[in-house]
Design an enzyme around this catalytic site. Structure first.
Site, PDB file in Angstrom:
ATOM      1  CG  ASP A  66      51.944  38.296  36.649  1.00 40.96           C
ATOM      2  OD1 ASP A  66      52.169  37.478  37.558  1.00 40.96           O
ATOM      3  OD2 ASP A  66      52.432  38.202  35.506  1.00 40.96           O
TER       4      ASP A  66
ATOM      5  CE1 TYR B 174      45.634  35.454  31.652  1.00 41.44           C
ATOM      6  CE2 TYR B 174      46.064  33.300  30.678  1.00 41.44           C
ATOM      7  CZ  TYR B 174      46.062  34.151  31.772  1.00 41.44           C
ATOM      8  OH  TYR B 174      46.480  33.681  32.992  1.00 41.44           O
TER       9      TYR B 174
END
Length: 270
Positions: free
Chosen positions: A60, A118
């Protein structure tokens, strides 16, 4: 009509690193800056033909990557240095190719991936940072990283992550398989490290937002398990900011033999 044979098509994989703070996310969009657009432009210059890339995970706006993987097809035959040094010379300073590897026809950066990893970095200090301010998320209340780690362990395995899924998520199912989630402290930095087969939209940032409430002693350790069971996004905490999030690694079957450089970011060990 010419009877000339079609030139051979090469399939190439690249490891990509980028600072996402000045981009509206990975995916190419009209009239806004995207990492994909800059990378495709640089690759097209080196290949001398239009290039389209496919990535392992579309990050994003504001999210960074140290371990993004892409693939593309080209008829251009180039040395590895052209796809690394040459492409980097045509990229803005906040995007870089880390490695290159020729891959077989059945490789796909997204669909061949078996897991994504992540790391979320919190700068846990009373005063805001100036250096790296777009690469960490500032949280001023003292956080208990061990408490956060214990609370997070209920997320391991296959679960319905509706409570940690963005309302606009387009995934067909909220079920995901979390392989590990660790929370550690490094001086003023708290790092949340999570690996799963895949992630629903905003999943890491929504988990981190709720873990920070536990770490700040605003919620009990049992709260994360309660949220998971409730399957209700409105009960969980606000979404953590984008700037602390990094896509650090993507796993593939060993047969593809892709390079595995240090994940980082910066000095964080693997």
């Amino acid at each position: 009509m010419s009877d000339q044979q079609q030139p051979p098509v090469y399939k190439i994989a690249l490891g990509i690193e980028y600072d996402g703070s000045r981009y509206y996310g990975w995916q190419r969009q009209n009239e806004v800056r995207s990492v994909q657009e800059k990378l495709e432009k640089a690759l097209s210059q080196v290949a001398n033909e239009p290039i389209t890339v496919f990535c392992a995970g579309r990050t994003d706006a504001g999210v960074h990557g140290t371990g993004q993987v892409v693939h593309f097809e080209t008829t251009a035959q180039r040395k590895d240095a052209a796809w690394t040094l040459g492409v980097n010379a045509n990229l803005p300073g906040d995007i870089a190719v880390r490695w290159v590897k020729a891959v077989p026809d059945d490789f796909h950066a997204r669909f061949s991936a078996t897991a994504r990893r992540y790391r979320y970095i919190i700068y846990n200090h009373r005063l805001r940072p100036a250096v790296l301010s777009k690469g960490v998320t500032h949280f001023y209340e003292p956080l208990d990283a061990e408490r956060m780690h214990r609370a997070a362990q209920c997320l391991l395995g296959e679960n319905d992550f509706t409570s940690f899924r963005a309302v606009q998520c387009q995934s067909r199912t909220p079920w995901r398989n979390v392989m590990h989630i660790n929370v550690t402290r490094h001086g003023p930095y708290v790092v949340v490290d999570i690996k799963a087969n895949a992630f629903v939209h905003h999943m890491v940032r929504n988990i981190v937002g709720s873990l920070m409430e536990v770490g700040a002693n605003n919620q009990p350790e049992s709260w994360i398990a309660e949220l998971l069971a409730a399957k209700d996004r409105t009960l969980a905490a606000a979404t953590a900011k984008a700037e602390g999030l990094y896509l650090v690694a993507v796993d593939y079957p060993d047969r593809f033999d892709l390079p595995k450089p240090p994940m980082g970011p910066l000095f964080l060990a693997d």
